[in-house]
Design an enzyme around this catalytic site. Structure first.
Site, short mmCIF file in Angstrom:
data_model
loop_
_atom_site.label_atom_id
_atom_site.label_comp_id
_atom_site.label_asym_id
_atom_site.label_seq_id
_atom_site.Cartn_x
_atom_site.Cartn_y
_atom_site.Cartn_z
N LYS A 489 0.83 -1.20 0.00
CA LYS A 489 0.00 0.00 0.00
C LYS A 489 0.87 1.26 0.00
CE LYS A 489 -0.26 -0.40 5.01
NZ LYS A 489 -0.99 -1.06 6.09
N ARG A 586 -10.75 0.36 13.96
CA ARG A 586 -10.54 1.14 12.75
C ARG A 586 -11.60 0.67 11.76
NH1 ARG A 586 -4.54 1.15 10.13
NH2 ARG A 586 -5.16 -0.92 9.44
N TYR A 714 13.55 32.09 5.42
CA TYR A 714 12.31 32.80 5.76
C TYR A 714 12.24 33.14 7.25
CZ TYR A 714 10.36 31.60 1.21
OH TYR A 714 10.12 31.50 -0.12
N MET A 763 10.22 25.12 0.50
CA MET A 763 9.44 24.15 -0.27
C MET A 763 10.34 23.19 -1.05
SD MET A 763 6.52 24.79 -3.16
CE MET A 763 5.48 25.82 -2.14
C1 LIG Z 1 -0.35 -1.91 6.87
C2 LIG Z 1 -0.96 -3.13 7.37
C3 LIG Z 1 -0.17 -4.25 7.71
C4 LIG Z 1 1.32 -4.24 7.72
O1 LIG Z 1 1.80 -3.65 8.89
P1 LIG Z 1 3.37 -3.51 9.18
O2 LIG Z 1 3.45 -3.02 10.56
O3 LIG Z 1 3.86 -2.52 8.19
O4 LIG Z 1 3.95 -4.84 8.97
C5 LIG Z 1 -0.81 -5.42 8.04
N1 LIG Z 1 -2.16 -5.48 8.07
C6 LIG Z 1 -2.95 -4.43 7.78
C7 LIG Z 1 -4.41 -4.58 7.83
C8 LIG Z 1 -2.39 -3.22 7.43
O5 LIG Z 1 -3.15 -2.17 7.14
#
Ligand SMILES: *Cc1c(COP(=O)(O)O)cnc(C)c1O
Length: 819
Positions: A489, A586, A714, A763
């Protein structure tokens, strides 16, 4: 690795193997240890080595790739094939090493054995550059220095060679003896001793002693006494030694070191004379390695005038090939350091891993004969290209052109790179992966520049080998049969898209996971065929999810009903993943949603639940272990309840990276590896055992002298109270360098010195205090790497490595290193 002398029956005898042979006269040319990177399979002998994974599991793959000769230690893997030669041995790795040892013993060429914590490959390659005019040299390909790499290196020796240069690398106790017995060096080189692999030994002295075993019975050892303090060198069975030092008296004592532009001038005492030379490098590692080469050539009896001539012409060693974006949607792979067949094979394997374009082109220059007949070299290249399906060939140089009859008729040939460059508009490279494999003397660097998009001076280098090693580190901890889902991701945590996915697909992970459908679609368009889970499937993306064969994470009854509604009428058993919320709060179903979920799933043929999973909120900390246990129990209860309405058992998975490190008993059917692949694990002190994957680099645009009291940037926040020197570098918050790094909170490495920021981060730029540091415009500046780590940066601004990594913006060019 080529060799034509042995029949399989002879090999069996040498290894003292129990042989079942259908074709005992067959000549064995190549030793194979990886079922995926096989060329000339009919002449290859596959060793089912048990390393992190059991090599026997890859026998079927090797057979499908055409291999018919196997060395195994387990029954039950080869019996089903009637047309194979099988050698049974108690230990496959030992058999491989024994064969190499036997082969080595048949030749009395001079051999140099190199070990040490760093610099082995650079010293080996430079000695090759320095000695190639005087010897026919055989050397370790790339950094082949392991228990498997050394036998493959030694196997290359033929009677044409009169010098062998081999490197030996160890990571734990009792590894060196086997390497020694295969290399049997006449001349030993200890490069240096650092902290690498300290964890594999009781203490530093043990590590040094183990390394020194390489030099047993050597005639000559070249080393720096500073690295072997506390060791009785007199006790070693070595005839003669040659020492070098930059601090103390030694055979070669370097007492002066001066940087001049891009070069370093060195002056030394040698045999009560003063000698000097200049090398075309300024960084400390290169200078040290060049001094080692200097010492070796002196010890071999070369005159300093000749040595000096040769050392001024040393060229940089770039053993890893680079993948980057090119013009017209092309991917460009640069590999222009060495042109020998073994490195060509590795580059072609990498070309084959690329799925992003259907079309592939290899631009190949005349090769280095490395002690072989020219005709034989090109015959081998032709065989290799046939087996590796290298795509279109463009040959550069008179030699390869003269062997055109060996290659595909559609191939193109040019005498020089300039001729090819003149024809570029006609050839019109477009939407293809192009491998540039040729020596720099042909001008490949110029061609590379034309074909790659202008790389602006801030780049994120991703070391793909390190990423694979990290993946294997976790896989080695999995119980047999446990699958891996790789989390890619957010552009693989900032490190890339298809570039990473190609690698993971090649290394046969079972699943990929992305956050959004777009990311999955991009991977599909780049030719990734692995199953892909989408963790946040938006209603607007349902159609695309079906079209691109992505698999949604379903976290509520609403999403489930909507998704089922969106499925076309003819679709059945569409794969989905059920997310259970057991305490993370979550996304996910909770206990009270179970009934309605079960109602929808009962007898529903539109979808198929392929996995049920949950996410741990505190897998990395002891403090939360009770909570983790509770989460797992809740999850299991949910799973078993759900099972009552499902036709099959879905895959169970709960562990992320730190979970794998700390909760081995809950691996279930699959684990989800994320940050660990990229080199971090909060559950391991200092991420011990993992390799650094990412290095962010930028350059100096301008240097200014400041008077006391003058301000920088700045709001005039930066001041050097006593005045000094600042460097403006090409990275700012738009590149992902957080504004919180301003005013000295952040530091970067300028020519090896940690230099704090001055003033606010702008920037596109920021300023560093480089008072007292030697630097010039254009110098490279390290934002983070293996020394100045992402973890250090994260600590400085009170965040976590995940954020530093994923914040590197997309305008920073990614360059991938491999090999
Ligand atoms: C990002 C994620 C992981 C991986 O977590 P790490 O700590 O990076 O290994 C595993 N499961 C879910 C659902 C995630 O969102």
């Amino acid at each position: 690795m080529d060799n034509e002398t042995y029949s399989i029956a002879q090999v069996a005898k040498i290894m003292n193997a129990k042989a079942v042979l259908v074709n005992p006269e067959l000549k064995i040319k190549k030793l194979l240890t990886d079922s995926r990177t096989i060329a000339a399979p009919d002449e290859g002998l596959f060793f089912a080595v048990k390393a992190q994974r059991n090599g026997h599991d890859f026998i079927d793959g090797a057979y499908q790739n055409g291999v018919r000769n196997f060395v195994v230690s387990e029954k039950g893997f080869t019996e089903k094939y009637a047309d194979v030669n099988v050698l049974f041995v108690p230990n496959v790795l030992a058999a491989l090493q024994h064969l190499a040892q036997y082969h080595r013993s048949r030749f009395n060429l001079k051999t140099i054995g190199i070990t040490g914590s760093t610099g082995k490959s650079m010293v080996k390659e430079w000695l090759y550059q320095l000695l190639a005019t005087d010897y026919n040299i055989v050397r370790s390909p790339k950094s082949y220095n392991s228990q498997i790499g050394v036998p493959l290196s030694v196997w290359q020796i033929t009677e044409n060679h009169n010098l062998g240069i081999f490197e030996a690398g160890i990571s734990t106790a009792n590894e060196m003896q086997a390497l020694h017995d295969m290399i049997k060096p006449d001349i030993g080189i200890l490069t240096n001793i650092g902290t690498q692999h300290d964890e594999g030994f009781d203490n530093r002295t043990e590590k040094i002693k183990e390394k020194l075993k390489l030099f047993e019975n050597a005639k000559l050892l070249i080393y720096n006494p500073g690295y072997v303090k506390g060791i009785d060198m007199e006790n070693l069975s070595i005839e003669q030694s040659f020492t070098w030092s930059t601090e103390n008296a030694a055979d070669l004592q370097v007492f002066e070191r001066l940087n001049k532009n891009e070069t370093t001038y060195l002056k030394a005492h040698y045999k009560s004379k003063q000698i000097e030379l200049t090398i075309p490098f300024t960084d400390s590692a290169s200078v040290e390695n060049a001094i080692i080469c200097w010492a070796v050539l002196l010890a071999l009896g070369y005159e300093n005038t000749l040595i000096s001539e040769r050392l001024t012409r040393l060229s940089p060693v770039v053993l890893q090939l680079q993948l980057l974006n090119g013009i017209n949607q092309c991917s460009i792979i640069h590999d222009h350091y060495s042109t020998d067949i073994s490195s060509l094979a590795i580059a072609l394997d990498f070309l084959n891993q690329q799925n992003q374009h259907n079309r592939k082109t290899l631009i190949l220059s005349d090769l280095n004969p490395e002690g072989k007949e020219t005709a034989q070299v090109y015959q081998e290249v032709a065989t290799l290209l046939k087996h590796k399906h290298a795509g279109r060939l463009i040959g550069i140089g008179p030699e390869i052109s003269s062997f055109a009859n060996l290659f595909d008729k559609s191939s193109l040939y040019f005498e020089t790179i300039e001729e090819l460059i003149a024809k570029l508009p006609e050839i019109n490279f477009n939407n293809e992966t192009i491998l540039l494999k040729g020596q720099d003397r042909f001008g490949f660097a110029a061609l590379g520049k034309l074909l790659t998009q202008k790389v602006h001076d801030t780049v994120l280098e991703i070391n793909l080998n390190a990423l694979v090693k990290n993946l294997q580190f976790y896989r080695a901890q999995l119980k047999p049969g446990v699958k891996t889902m790789a989390m890619v991701k957010a552009f693989s945590y900032g490190s890339g898209s298809f570039e990473i996915a190609n690698l993971l697909q090649y290394h046969k992970v079972d699943y990929l996971a992305v956050a959004y459908a777009d990311e999955g679609i991009a991977l599909r368009k780049a030719g990734i065929t692995l199953p892909i889970m989408v963790m946040s499937p938006e209603v607007s993306a349902f159609e695309a999810i079906v079209k691109y064969n992505l698999e949604p994470e379903i976290y509520s009854t609403e999403v489930l009903t909507d998704f089922i509604k969106a499925l076309p009428a003819n679709v059945q058993h569409f794969p989905i993943h059920i997310k259970v919320d057991t305490g993370m709060h979550r996304l996910g179903f909770e206990q009270q949603d179970l009934k309605s979920l079960m109602q929808i799933l009962t007898h529903n043929h539109k979808i198929k639940v392929v996995s049920v999973f949950t996410h741990l909120a505190g897998a990395d900390e002891t403090l939360h272990d009770d909570f983790t246990q509770m989460q797992v129990q809740k999850y299991l209860a949910f799973y078993h309840e759900l099972l009552t309405v499902l036709p099959d058992q879905p895959i169970r998975h709960v562990l992320n990276t730190s979970g794998i490190s700390r909760h081995a008993n809950t691996q279930f059917d699959m684990v989800r590896i994320g940050i660990g692949m990229y080199g971090f694990d909060a559950a391991l002190p200092k991420s011990k055992g993992l390799e650094t994957v990412a290095c962010l680099k930028t350059t100096i645009s301008q240097i200014k002298a400041l008077k006391a009291g003058e301000t920088v940037g700045y709001s005039r926040r930066g001041v050097l109270s006593h005045g000094g020197k600042i460097a403006t570098v090409k990275i700012g918050y738009a590149d992902g360098y957080n504004r919180n790094f301003g005013n000295g909170t952040g530091k970067m490495l300028v020519n090896g010195h940690l230099s704090p920021t001055v003033g606010s981060i702008c920037m596109d730029m920021c300023m560093l205090d480089i008072t007292g540091i030697e630097a010039k415009v254009g110098d490279e500046v390290i934002v983070f790497n293996h020394e100045h780590t992402i973890a250090d940066l994260a600590n400085a601004i009170e965040t976590i490595p995940y954020e530093i990594l994923t914040n590197v913006s997309q305008r920073v060019k990614r360059v991938y290193l491999y090999g």
